[in-house]
Design a protein around this motif. Structure first.
Motif, PDB file in Angstrom:
ATOM      1  N   THR A  28       0.844  -1.188   0.000  1.00  0.00           N
ATOM      2  CA  THR A  28       0.000   0.000   0.000  1.00  0.00           C
ATOM      3  C   THR A  28       0.880   1.238   0.000  1.00  0.00           C
ATOM      4  OG1 THR A  28      -1.595  -1.189   1.357  1.00  0.00           O
ATOM      5  CG2 THR A  28      -1.861   1.203   1.194  1.00  0.00           C
ATOM      6  N   LEU A  29       0.651   2.117  -0.949  1.00  0.00           N
ATOM      7  CA  LEU A  29       1.362   3.392  -0.994  1.00  0.00           C
ATOM      8  C   LEU A  29       0.338   4.515  -0.861  1.00  0.00           C
ATOM      9  CD1 LEU A  29       3.915   2.796  -3.913  1.00  0.00           C
ATOM     10  CD2 LEU A  29       4.311   2.578  -1.459  1.00  0.00           C
ATOM     11  N   THR A  30       0.482   5.295   0.183  1.00  0.00           N
ATOM     12  CA  THR A  30      -0.468   6.381   0.445  1.00  0.00           C
ATOM     13  C   THR A  30       0.217   7.715   0.193  1.00  0.00           C
ATOM     14  OG1 THR A  30      -1.443   5.016   2.187  1.00  0.00           O
ATOM     15  CG2 THR A  30      -2.022   7.367   2.165  1.00  0.00           C
ATOM     16  N   LEU A  31      -0.349   8.480  -0.731  1.00  0.00           N
ATOM     17  CA  LEU A  31       0.277   9.758  -1.081  1.00  0.00           C
ATOM     18  C   LEU A  31       0.214  10.722   0.099  1.00  0.00           C
ATOM     19  CD1 LEU A  31       1.606  11.425  -3.362  1.00  0.00           C
ATOM     20  CD2 LEU A  31      -0.675  12.284  -3.913  1.00  0.00           C
ATOM     21  N   LYS A  32       1.382  11.227   0.495  1.00  0.00           N
ATOM     22  CA  LYS A  32       1.442  12.158   1.625  1.00  0.00           C
ATOM     23  C   LYS A  32       1.748  13.590   1.176  1.00  0.00           C
ATOM     24  CE  LYS A  32       1.689  10.655   5.476  1.00  0.00           C
ATOM     25  NZ  LYS A  32       0.698  10.331   6.510  1.00  0.00           N
ATOM     26  N   LYS A  33       2.442  13.698   0.068  1.00  0.00           N
ATOM     27  CA  LYS A  33       2.862  15.026  -0.377  1.00  0.00           C
ATOM     28  C   LYS A  33       3.214  14.955  -1.849  1.00  0.00           C
ATOM     29  CE  LYS A  33       4.368  19.277   0.785  1.00  0.00           C
ATOM     30  NZ  LYS A  33       3.643  20.248   1.619  1.00  0.00           N
TER      31      LYS A  33
ATOM     32  N   VAL B 236      10.551  10.694  -8.003  1.00  0.00           N
ATOM     33  CA  VAL B 236      10.832  11.862  -8.842  1.00  0.00           C
ATOM     34  C   VAL B 236      10.478  11.443 -10.268  1.00  0.00           C
ATOM     35  CG1 VAL B 236      12.559  13.514  -9.620  1.00  0.00           C
ATOM     36  CG2 VAL B 236      12.698  12.564  -7.299  1.00  0.00           C
ATOM     37  N   ASP B 237       9.353  11.951 -10.729  1.00  0.00           N
ATOM     38  CA  ASP B 237       8.813  11.522 -12.016  1.00  0.00           C
ATOM     39  C   ASP B 237       9.056  12.617 -13.048  1.00  0.00           C
ATOM     40  OD1 ASP B 237       7.290  10.845 -14.228  1.00  0.00           O
ATOM     41  OD2 ASP B 237       5.707   9.919 -13.040  1.00  0.00           O
ATOM     42  N   GLY B 238      10.108  12.458 -13.826  1.00  0.00           N
ATOM     43  CA  GLY B 238      10.457  13.475 -14.807  1.00  0.00           C
ATOM     44  C   GLY B 238       9.535  13.490 -16.008  1.00  0.00           C
ATOM     45  N   ILE B 239       8.823  12.418 -16.231  1.00  0.00           N
ATOM     46  CA  ILE B 239       7.919  12.360 -17.386  1.00  0.00           C
ATOM     47  C   ILE B 239       6.654  13.151 -17.079  1.00  0.00           C
ATOM     48  CG2 ILE B 239       6.540  10.828 -18.836  1.00  0.00           C
ATOM     49  CD1 ILE B 239       8.749   8.684 -18.390  1.00  0.00           C
ATOM     50  N   ASP B 240       6.078  12.906 -15.903  1.00  0.00           N
ATOM     51  CA  ASP B 240       4.867  13.625 -15.520  1.00  0.00           C
ATOM     52  C   ASP B 240       5.152  14.897 -14.719  1.00  0.00           C
ATOM     53  OD1 ASP B 240       3.298  11.809 -16.824  1.00  0.00           O
ATOM     54  OD2 ASP B 240       2.983  10.537 -15.073  1.00  0.00           O
ATOM     55  N   GLN B 241       6.441  15.205 -14.515  1.00  0.00           N
ATOM     56  CA  GLN B 241       6.873  16.449 -13.867  1.00  0.00           C
ATOM     57  C   GLN B 241       6.238  16.624 -12.490  1.00  0.00           C
ATOM     58  OE1 GLN B 241       7.589  19.768 -16.795  1.00  0.00           O
ATOM     59  NE2 GLN B 241       6.331  18.484 -18.113  1.00  0.00           N
ATOM     60  N   LYS B 242       6.481  15.640 -11.639  1.00  0.00           N
ATOM     61  CA  LYS B 242       5.970  15.721 -10.274  1.00  0.00           C
ATOM     62  C   LYS B 242       6.886  14.936  -9.342  1.00  0.00           C
ATOM     63  CE  LYS B 242       2.884  11.798 -11.021  1.00  0.00           C
ATOM     64  NZ  LYS B 242       1.506  11.306 -11.085  1.00  0.00           N
ATOM     65  N   VAL B 243       6.944  15.414  -8.113  1.00  0.00           N
ATOM     66  CA  VAL B 243       7.632  14.667  -7.064  1.00  0.00           C
ATOM     67  C   VAL B 243       6.561  14.237  -6.079  1.00  0.00           C
ATOM     68  CG1 VAL B 243       9.402  14.734  -5.263  1.00  0.00           C
ATOM     69  CG2 VAL B 243       9.690  16.102  -7.336  1.00  0.00           C
ATOM     70  N   GLU B 244       6.558  12.982  -5.719  1.00  0.00           N
ATOM     71  CA  GLU B 244       5.540  12.476  -4.807  1.00  0.00           C
ATOM     72  C   GLU B 244       6.203  11.716  -3.657  1.00  0.00           C
ATOM     73  OE1 GLU B 244       1.609  11.830  -7.539  1.00  0.00           O
ATOM     74  OE2 GLU B 244       3.140  10.248  -7.662  1.00  0.00           O
ATOM     75  N   VAL B 245       5.626  11.925  -2.475  1.00  0.00           N
ATOM     76  CA  VAL B 245       6.108  11.203  -1.294  1.00  0.00           C
ATOM     77  C   VAL B 245       4.965  10.314  -0.805  1.00  0.00           C
ATOM     78  CG1 VAL B 245       7.106  11.398   1.006  1.00  0.00           C
ATOM     79  CG2 VAL B 245       7.576  13.170  -0.711  1.00  0.00           C
ATOM     80  N   PHE B 246       5.251   9.027  -0.702  1.00  0.00           N
ATOM     81  CA  PHE B 246       4.235   8.064  -0.281  1.00  0.00           C
ATOM     82  C   PHE B 246       4.617   7.443   1.060  1.00  0.00           C
ATOM     83  CE2 PHE B 246       4.171   8.027  -4.919  1.00  0.00           C
ATOM     84  CZ  PHE B 246       2.820   8.077  -5.221  1.00  0.00           C
TER      85      PHE B 246
END
Lengths: 714, 51
Positions: free
Chosen positions: A5-10, A144-154
């Motif tokens: 389970t990965l829960t998006l935090k930021k 660090v998703d360079g294709i969709d241009q977003k950084v996500e912390v799970f």
């Protein structure tokens, strides 16, 4: 399959910058405590002085920590960077990432370079470097998703503990059907329980359809990673990378020099070391033949069973095929063993793919432990990676524990019933499993040689002086796997290395001992200036050193300075100029490194180290400690006493000769320090002078004040 | 003919620390005792670097 389970935090949306002359021109900062994400610009000063890679890491780390910061403080930063040349697929060896942090082993900055795709993907995603501070109480995955241009912390739950399984799960999770677009950085459970945790950097092998791994091994970078609560870092980028992805200043010039070097390696590697077939395993028997292969905790340099661990064996065991840890690399030395079946631990009886072993692992987890069975070495390699353990520190630390056990300095009861004789394969494997589980005597060994010495003295009454002589650490870092007793230059290569005894800063054994290129102190000092500087340059740029001097031009011997392989140095200057647009002759590459190198020395000083006393070595690195060691090479040592010390050895006992040789050799090492410090522009106490920091442009107010506090003024 | 003999004939008796004979590596301490088989391929290994 584990239920993950990965829960998006930021999350942070950003606009990906166009890469310009090898730089993204921004860095990514993450504070895990408050889950704060920030993007900062790369300044012109950063590029001018620190170049990139390790230079950027050190600058970010310097600004993150205070002189009082310890490795497990929240403000300690874990930094990962590529470099301006990193990510070029045409030029061999151009995919390195460099990780740096305050080391749990040394307390000072440590840097560790590694292959795999993460660093280049991070840069192409928009960040020349990543700095992570703070700590989280729950496991986190940062993407660090360079294709969709977003950084996500799970926040992560249900992730597998070991690095292999975890990377497989996350590669599948984020690849969106293109696993080559993803690189994962992870540690493993052993990294949490020891002080020498490593980081596994993945790259996807399309032919074998599996994630493969390289390790940033040294100094406990994985331990810091685990302490921060990180489960994994993931970088995502389109794997369709070309020579244009770095947007070089002069594409045609780059293409030309890259083609030259790549072509030369293709032509000459089959005639030289065959690294594309056997990696670095050829070194095993060569080191053994020259009495340089550590056996039994660096007591001796050869063993009759060493060929069991040599290239002839691994030539058969390695799975044939292309094994480049970065795209298009023609050295392609990252070999592995397919369908290996461990006999112990959680994977016992199951077929696994093992990435490695390389020479260092073979010597550290093989000969230095008195183990000459290649399958045990492969199994130790596999579990060290899966648990996130540095194979070099594991080998050197366990070898020390084994010698202490054999000498009766620690008891069977103290080791939990493990009879740690050299060559006890089952015990060695059990120690590694204990490190993975964080229990038993393995947890003690996992604290490293320096802490073991203190523990054994306090808890077992072991002789501190003897342990000081045979515990193979300097600055707190375990020795990598070369014998230095007979090479004064390599003693300097290890003892004067900024981070501790790791061969990536200076590997001078053959140049000194076999080729005799540097017979005088001044020549050794010159080598201990030039080679560490040029080797540092690779880590500034995101490059592997192997293409420089492991495969060399056929006419190299006829050149004025064959040790430096100046034809290749000139190519690297051309490479740097063509990508960055900063016109650079070979001597300019050395000056670039000098600035960063001296800055790191000052950084050590800031953290309470970085002086002459910190450049000391255990005596076993300099000469024979025991009568057994002396007598095993008595002819050599007697001859040296007679020829170099002008002593008549007739009638002298071994103990007397040991003492005389020790006095001579320790004095030689101190004289070498003087010569090297002078050549590097340092004081006799090993501190850069004000003139040196001014010349190199690193005379920041804090640096000048720090030097002044240590009595270094104009 | 030994490796040492060949290197002396080649004028390289002190410059090469390691040779490869087909797929076997031989170091200088063993040059005098290593006989080169007929039809073997021999490569000079410079050993500038390592590690």
């Amino acid at each position: 399959m584990t239920d993950v389970t990965l829960t998006l935090k930021k999350s942070l949306r950003y606009e990906r910058p166009a890469i310009d002359k090898g730089y993204a021109n921004q860095t990514l900062h993450l504070d895990l405590a408050g889950l704060e994400l920030a993007v900062a610009p790369v300044t012109a000063q950063m590029k001018d002085l620190f170049i990139g890679g390790k230079g950027f890491d050190l600058w970010l780390l310097w600004n993150a920590v205070a002189p009082t910061t310890r490795w497990d403080d929240p403000e300690n930063a874990l930094c990962i960077a590529c470099g301006p040349l990193g990510g070029t697929p045409a030029y061999p060896g151009s995919g390195k990432s460099i990780a740096a942090t305050l080391s749990p082993l040394t307390g000072a900055p440590i840097d560790s370079n590694v292959g795999g795709y993460f660093g280049p993907y991070l840069k192409f995603a928009g960040f020349d470097a990543l700095a992570i501070q703070g700590a989280s109480s729950e496991p986190l995955v940062v993407v660090v998703d360079g294709i969709d241009q977003k950084v996500e912390v799970f926040a992560a739950a249900g992730l597998p503990a070991d690095a292999y399984a975890l990377s497989d799960v996350l590669t599948a999770r984020f690849a969106q059907g293109k696993p080559r677009d993803v690189s994962v950085v992870s540690a493993g459970p052993g990294a949490r329980h020891t002080f020498f945790g490593c980081l596994n950097f993945s790259w996807y092998d399309p032919k074998r359809r599996r994630a493969r791994y390289k390790q940033a091994g040294r100094g406990g970078v994985g331990t810091v990673f685990a302490h921060k609560g990180l489960a994994a870092l993931v970088a995502r980028w389109d794997a369709g990378i070309s020579i244009d992805t770095n947007r070089p200043a002069d594409r045609e010039r780059l293409r030309k020099v890259a083609k030259q070097h790549a072509k030369e390696i293709v032509e000459l590697d089959p005639k030289q070391n065959e690294m594309a077939v056997i990696g670095t395993t050829h070194l095993v028997t060569i080191m053994d033949d020259h009495d340089l292969l550590p056996t039994h905790n660096f007591r001796f340099g050869s063993h009759r069973e060493a060929p069991n661990l040599g290239q002839a064996v691994f030539r058969r065991l390695f799975d044939p095929g292309y094994d480049g840890c970065w795209m298009g690399c023609t050295v392609a030395c990252s070999h592995g063993v397919r369908d290996f079946v461990p006999v112990s631990g959680p994977y016992a009886g199951r077929k696994v793919f093992v990435d490695g072993p390389e020479y260092e692992t073979i010597a550290g987890c093989g000969s230095n432990l008195g183990i000459f069975d290649p399958h045990t070495v492969i199994e130790l390699n596999f579990y060290c990676d899966a648990y996130g353990l540095d194979t070099i520190s594991v080998g050197t630390a366990l070898a020390f524990a084994m010698e202490c056990f054999e000498l009766g300095l620690i008891t069977l009861e103290y080791t939990g019933g493990l009879a740690l004789y050299f060559g006890n394969r089952a015990a060695a494997l059990e120690i590694v499993h204990q490190m993975g589980r964080g229990e038993g005597f393995g947890k003690i060994v996992g604290q490293g040689v320096r802490r073991m010495k203190a523990l054994f003295a306090a808890e077992q009454g072991a002789d501190p002086k003897l342990m000081g002589d045979i515990g193979m650490e300097a600055k707190g870092l375990e020795f990598s796997e070369y014998m230095t007793k007979e090479s004064l230059a390599q003693q300097g290569g290890y003892g004067l290395a900024l981070k501790g005894p790791q061969h990536d800063e200076a590997w001078l054994i053959f140049l000194d001992m076999v080729h005799n290129f540097m017979p005088t102190f001044e020549q050794k000092a010159e080598a201990l200036h030039w080679f560490p500087m040029f080797r540092t340059w690779f880590s500034l740029c995101g490059l592997c050193k192997l293409p420089w001097n492991d495969i060399i031009p056929e006419d190299n011997k006829q050149t004025p300075e064959p040790a430096k392989v100046m034809k290749h140095v000139a190519w690297y200057a051309e490479y740097f100029s063509s990508v960055t647009g900063r016109e650079s002759a070979p001597e300019e590459l050395i000056r670039m490194s000098e600035a960063v190198y001296n800055f790191q020395r000052v950084f050590n000083l800031r953290m309470g180290f970085g002086r002459r006393e910190h450049d000391s070595l255990p005596y076993r690195a300099i000469g024979p400690v025991t009568e057994l060691e002396y007598e095993s090479r008595a002819g050599r040592y007697d001859q040296q006493l007679a020829a170099l010390c002008k002593l008549d050895v007739a009638g002298k006992s071994t103990a007397e000769k040991l003492a005389l040789l020790r006095r001579f050799r320790e004095q030689q090492y101190e004289t070498l320090k003087d010569a090297v410090y002078q050549r590097r522009g340092w004081t006799p106490d090993g501190v850069p002078t004000l003139a040196t920091v001014k010349r190199l442009g690193i005379d920041f107010p804090e640096v000048v004040a720090l030097l002044a506090a240590h009595g270094v003024r104009a | 003919m030994s490796v040492a003999d060949l290197l002396e004939e080649y004028g390289d008796s002190h410059g090469t620390p390691v040779v490869r004979i087909n797929d076997q590596y031989v170091s200088r301490p063993n040059f005098a005792d290593t006989i080169i088989p007929d039809e073997a391929e021999l490569f000079l290994i410079p050993m500038i670097a390592g590690g």
